[in-house]
Design an enzyme around this catalytic site. Sequence first.
Site, short mmCIF file in Angstrom:
data_model
loop_
_atom_site.label_atom_id
_atom_site.label_comp_id
_atom_site.label_asym_id
_atom_site.label_seq_id
_atom_site.Cartn_x
_atom_site.Cartn_y
_atom_site.Cartn_z
N HIS A 24 39.80 39.78 41.97
CA HIS A 24 38.83 40.67 43.60
C HIS A 24 39.25 39.47 44.53
O HIS A 24 37.80 39.56 45.74
CB HIS A 24 37.50 40.77 42.60
CG HIS A 24 37.43 41.73 41.86
ND1 HIS A 24 37.12 42.98 42.34
CD2 HIS A 24 38.48 41.79 41.00
CE1 HIS A 24 37.40 43.59 41.44
NE2 HIS A 24 37.46 43.06 40.28
N ARG A 31 30.68 43.71 48.43
CA ARG A 31 31.79 43.41 49.20
C ARG A 31 32.83 44.83 48.28
O ARG A 31 32.36 44.75 47.11
CB ARG A 31 31.59 41.97 48.24
CG ARG A 31 33.35 41.19 48.87
CD ARG A 31 33.60 40.57 48.20
NE ARG A 31 34.29 39.53 48.80
CZ ARG A 31 35.31 39.27 47.74
NH1 ARG A 31 34.88 40.08 46.23
NH2 ARG A 31 36.86 39.17 47.95
N ASN A 86 33.40 49.34 39.83
CA ASN A 86 34.81 50.09 40.90
C ASN A 86 34.41 50.93 41.27
O ASN A 86 33.22 51.27 41.00
CB ASN A 86 35.81 49.23 39.06
CG ASN A 86 36.26 48.19 39.48
OD1 ASN A 86 36.25 46.98 39.96
ND2 ASN A 86 37.04 47.78 37.54
FE1 HDE Z 1 35.44 41.26 37.08
N1 HDE Z 1 35.27 39.50 37.55
N2 HDE Z 1 35.45 40.85 35.18
N3 HDE Z 1 35.12 43.23 36.14
N4 HDE Z 1 34.22 41.64 39.02
C1 HDE Z 1 34.87 38.73 38.78
O1 HDE Z 1 33.87 37.32 39.80
C2 HDE Z 1 35.43 39.35 34.69
C3 HDE Z 1 34.76 43.88 34.84
C4 HDE Z 1 34.30 43.38 39.30
O2 HDE Z 1 33.04 41.14 45.10
C5 HDE Z 1 35.19 36.85 38.66
O3 HDE Z 1 33.02 35.90 41.44
C6 HDE Z 1 35.35 40.14 32.74
C7 HDE Z 1 34.62 45.44 35.22
C8 HDE Z 1 34.12 43.05 40.86
O4 HDE Z 1 32.49 38.89 44.58
C9 HDE Z 1 35.63 37.06 37.43
C10 HDE Z 1 35.43 40.67 32.88
C11 HDE Z 1 34.09 45.68 36.31
C12 HDE Z 1 34.18 42.05 41.12
C13 HDE Z 1 35.13 38.37 36.60
C14 HDE Z 1 35.08 41.91 33.75
C15 HDE Z 1 34.26 44.29 37.31
C16 HDE Z 1 34.84 40.81 39.44
C17 HDE Z 1 36.27 36.64 39.54
C18 HDE Z 1 35.14 41.64 31.38
C19 HDE Z 1 33.66 46.80 36.79
C20 HDE Z 1 34.54 41.21 42.12
C21 HDE Z 1 35.65 36.01 40.60
C22 HDE Z 1 35.38 42.42 30.47
C23 HDE Z 1 32.91 47.50 36.45
C24 HDE Z 1 32.51 40.92 42.87
C25 HDE Z 1 34.46 36.42 40.49
C26 HDE Z 1 33.29 40.66 44.81
C27 HDE Z 1 35.44 39.23 39.29
C28 HDE Z 1 35.64 38.14 35.27
C29 HDE Z 1 35.39 42.68 34.21
C30 HDE Z 1 34.06 44.42 38.84
C31 HDE Z 1 36.59 36.20 36.77
C32 HDE Z 1 35.70 37.94 32.19
C33 HDE Z 1 35.13 46.01 34.10
C34 HDE Z 1 34.23 43.83 41.48
O5 HDE Z 1 34.17 36.06 36.97
#
Ligand code: HDE
Length: 723
Positions: free
Chosen positions: A95, A132, A168
């Site tokens: 992201h 965001r 999402n």
């Molecule tokens: Fe994320 N995800 N994610 N994700 N995700 C990140 O956090 C992570 C998941 C989502 O605008 C990271 O700040 C793991 C699902 C958004 O700043 C990180 C898992 C969904 C954003 C991370 C998931 C998301 C992130 C990278 C395990 C939808 C951007 C930078 C399953 C519900 C937020 C940060 C923004 C960002 C990890 C799964 C959505 C690496 C371990 C499910 C919208 O921490």
Amino acid sequence: MSAQTAMEGISSAAGTVYEAAKDVVRPNEKKRQLDAFTSEATSKDALTTYFGTKVQETDISLKAGERGPTLLEDFHNREKISAFDHERIPERVVHARGVGAHGTFKLHTPIPQYSKAEVLNDTSRSTPIFTRFSTVAGSRGSADTVRDVRGFAVRFYTEEGNWDIVGNNIPVFFIQDAIKFVDLIHAVKPEPDKEMPQAQSAHDNAWDFFGLRSESTHMFMWHTSDRGIPRSLRMMQGFGVNTFVLVNAEGVRSFVKFHWEPKLGTHSLVWDEALKLNGQDPDFHRRDLYDAIDAGSYPTWELGIQVIAEEDEDKFSFDVLDATKIWPEELVPVQYIGTMELNRNVDEYFTETEQVAFCTQHIVPGIDFSNDPLLQGRNFSYFDTQISRLGVNFSEVPINQPVCPVMSNNRDGALRRKIHKGKVNYHPNRFDAPHAVPEEQGGYAHSKAPVGGVKIKALGPKFADHYSQAQMFYNSMSPVEKIHQVSALQFELGKCEDESVQQRILDNLSNVDEELAIKVGEALSLTPAPATVPNAGHSSAFLSQVNGKRQTFTAEGRKVGLYVCEGFDVKAFLPVYAALKAAGVIPAVVGTRQKTKGSDGMLHKGDFTLETCRSTHFDAVMIFGGSGEYEKQLKLGRIIHVVREAYAHQKAISVQGQACKWLVETCLPGLFSSDAATSAADSNTENGVVFSPTLVGPKSISAFLGLIANHRVWDRDIESVAA
Ligand code: HDE
């Protein structure tokens, strides 16, 4: 100001802001807080070093003689270059490409039966919001309109603390357990040897992973549907995806899924348009959001909840904790409870959008976590990644600070900015400062939920169903969406080089729909294996973007290109411009030059020229006529291409005056009846083209608006026109 006064200022700045925040109009709380940290240089300000010494020369460095060596002694030169050297912080692991905006959330339907959260019960509040949007796979400088999932992260600055729904635009996820996230992202990101392709899933590693983890089938069906290429961030649904828990004042727990429903409907680009926009305007989505907010066309979403009582969790064919499954709205209706409006662009991208640090663990009393096996992993990961991006004191960055008071015994760490007075930094202490807060006075108490079982690396039995909802999704699509899906899969798999990767996906696709797998296979010259899990024929009426029950059709917020050449008919133009604006449409004038002479002899400044935009920038186009030699100007290949491309992208088109005949004879010969261009009737529409041979009457305008609202002219025959 003395140093001591400055320090006191700093130590109390945050406190003062919180105090001030209490008694002001609530929507302004976050704004006031940010303003306290904001500075703007004016011509009255002196240029200084970071530490306040006024700078006499900033364009030429200190040298030993005019042509001599540069001297290290020039501290301003070194500070300036050094600050620049360290301007970047690590971009987000996923992201990385995003755009944010401020806004408000207003609750209209309290839900005390489910949750005691004040933000979900107090309708008098207007809670500040920061949202965001992002793509997932690309790096920070990648293009906006790639095929990808879009992040939809919303922060509520509530009076009880920050609450983040980090969601999402697709309601399900690729994997069922957080431990697989690392592999998923490694597989989807550019391949490690050559670091290609950028911001795309169309490569071997991504599809290798999807094929080997068939739990991802449901999500990749969404990802390769039109949802993967949204028309606008303003026209996307949002989903919390994970299952959370709501807790009421009696401690009763319910499972919940969060939804965001856009007022402008959920609409997509067509693939050819998306590909072209990646080059023509890589900032297409962020520009669209900024422009709409600047124009006062504030995007809004309804916050919806789907609730399942804790005791009903076993009543469904899917596991309520499985993030690869939706809760079909036929079974669990969405209840809409409040409205989010985005109404203020950021002042500075880096300090706001780049430094905002969302964490799924940011919740407030009345909201809790379920045992969704993705969720605890996320709670760990977001906090952890913010520490490496921003440092352990990331909560002190203005965009991350809550609007309510903060006081803890956490201390020190790099770049700590708050100066704590007093003797104690531990608990308990003889002053009882700060004191823990009982639940009834607002302290967060984790809700009581039974936990049992043996330690085991396994998932519940219903997690093993990987196909029934993928089938349901495909079955629910309209014919045109199915056509798009076949092409998208042909593209994605066609970009894979390893036949075993293609074959495995085709075999999995058979379990979604055999006919789909065969069609995709045709382009790859491969034959899918017969289904092992035949399509059960289930569908949901809420999933299609063309005929789904959730869809909204409105011309509001759409962009229309109004094309004019030298001598254009101003009398025809002005009422159209006014009518479009009145309907909430955002019109943009495109001329052959920046200023175009009208039939009134005046020079009219446009928004674009034929060089600076393409038809892809608009939802619909309108070409005006003029008098005299006007038709000669319409012979330009560029403007003919505007019409052909918009036609092939199934967009509404309107033509006026001489442009009517020109469209029928020059741009799209053979596609219209012979009198289409000459019939004087107001509102003569064929194939989604509105003809107005003289002035543009009210019927023509409403026909044009109706076509725009429908998003595309889906039944237009486009076989003979190249885009
Ligand atoms: Fe994320 N995800 N994610 N994700 N995700 C990140 O956090 C992570 C998941 C989502 O605008 C990271 O700040 C793991 C699902 C958004 O700043 C990180 C898992 C969904 C954003 C991370 C998931 C998301 C992130 C990278 C395990 C939808 C951007 C930078 C399953 C519900 C937020 C940060 C923004 C960002 C990890 C799964 C959505 C690496 C371990 C499910 C919208 O921490």
